[in-house]
Write a protein that holds these residues in place. Structure first.
Motif, PDB file in Angstrom:
ATOM      1  N   UNK A 232      -7.915  -6.504   5.993  1.00 29.98           N
ATOM      2  CA  UNK A 232      -7.100  -7.781   5.929  1.00 29.98           C
ATOM      3  C   UNK A 232      -6.061  -7.556   4.859  1.00 29.98           C
ATOM      4  N   UNK A 233      -5.942  -6.542   4.051  1.00 31.51           N
ATOM      5  CA  UNK A 233      -5.030  -6.190   2.970  1.00 31.51           C
ATOM      6  C   UNK A 233      -4.484  -4.647   3.211  1.00 31.51           C
ATOM      7  N   UNK A 234      -3.399  -4.414   3.256  1.00 31.80           N
ATOM      8  CA  UNK A 234      -3.017  -3.089   3.262  1.00 31.80           C
ATOM      9  C   UNK A 234      -3.438  -2.100   2.175  1.00 31.80           C
ATOM     10  N   UNK A 235      -3.671  -1.037   2.417  1.00 28.87           N
ATOM     11  CA  UNK A 235      -3.834   0.287   1.192  1.00 28.87           C
ATOM     12  C   UNK A 235      -3.373   1.404   1.767  1.00 28.87           C
TER      13      UNK A 235
ATOM     14  N   UNK B  18       6.849   3.435  -0.490  1.00 33.17           N
ATOM     15  CA  UNK B  18       5.644   3.670   0.098  1.00 33.17           C
ATOM     16  C   UNK B  18       5.320   4.990   1.043  1.00 33.17           C
ATOM     17  N   UNK B  19       6.488   5.803   1.277  1.00 35.39           N
ATOM     18  CA  UNK B  19       6.544   6.992   1.922  1.00 35.39           C
ATOM     19  C   UNK B  19       5.816   7.904   1.160  1.00 35.39           C
ATOM     20  N   UNK B  20       6.297   8.039  -0.274  1.00 34.18           N
ATOM     21  CA  UNK B  20       5.475   8.900  -1.273  1.00 34.18           C
ATOM     22  C   UNK B  20       4.102   8.435  -1.475  1.00 34.18           C
ATOM     23  N   UNK B  21       3.865   7.239  -1.307  1.00 37.15           N
ATOM     24  CA  UNK B  21       2.163   6.903  -1.557  1.00 37.15           C
ATOM     25  C   UNK B  21       1.574   7.202  -0.560  1.00 37.15           C
TER      26      UNK B  21
END
Length: 144
Positions: A16-19, A125-128
């Motif tokens: 439900x929540x992105x990670x 976000x790409x680095x993560x």
């Protein structure tokens, strides 16, 4: 999965929540901490909603901590860390009331001293996503 009210970590477990997910098994999920001590800082939690280590059913303790062990290996193999810091809080200093273990990559003179812990951010976000992929790729196989 049993959930008690609104739980941010339960929302991650159910999608439900992105990670940035690093590991998923029947018993556990691990993802990058949104406010990492160092890049690669990962949170491991049981899929089942339990608040503290004493609440985790005995038959899940072993399988759960096997995943912590695998993540500690991945910190070194995937990120080139010299070691790792593995810790959990029960109630006190537990920012989310869902059992979670911190697995943090460590290097000598990295600035982590006592309990004055720096926080960092991913540049994007790409680095993560790259850090999560590197850790996933470095996970050793499950023991037989």
């Amino acid at each position: 999965m049993q959930r008690m009210g609104a739980c941010v970590f339960c929302e991650i477990v159910t999608g439900e929540r992105p990670a940035h997910v690093v590991l998923e098994t029947d018993e556990a999920v691990a993802f990058l901490d949104a406010r990492p001590l160092f890049k690669g800082h990962t949170l491991l939690l049981p899929r089942m909603h339990v608040e503290t280590l004493p609440d985790l059913p005995h038959d899940l303790v072993g399988p759960f901590f096997v995943q912590a062990q695998r993540l500690a290996v991945a910190m070194e193999a995937g990120l080139g860390a010299a070691g790792s810091f593995v810790a959990l809080n029960n109630r006190i200093s537990q920012s989310v009331p869902h059992l979670h273990v911190h697995i943090v990559p460590r290097n000598r003179k990295d600035g982590l001293r006592g309990f004055f812990w720096p926080r960092t951010k991913y540049a994007s976000e790409e680095e993560a996503a790259d850090f999560a992929a590197r850790l996933r790729g470095a996970l050793p196989p499950l023991p037989t």
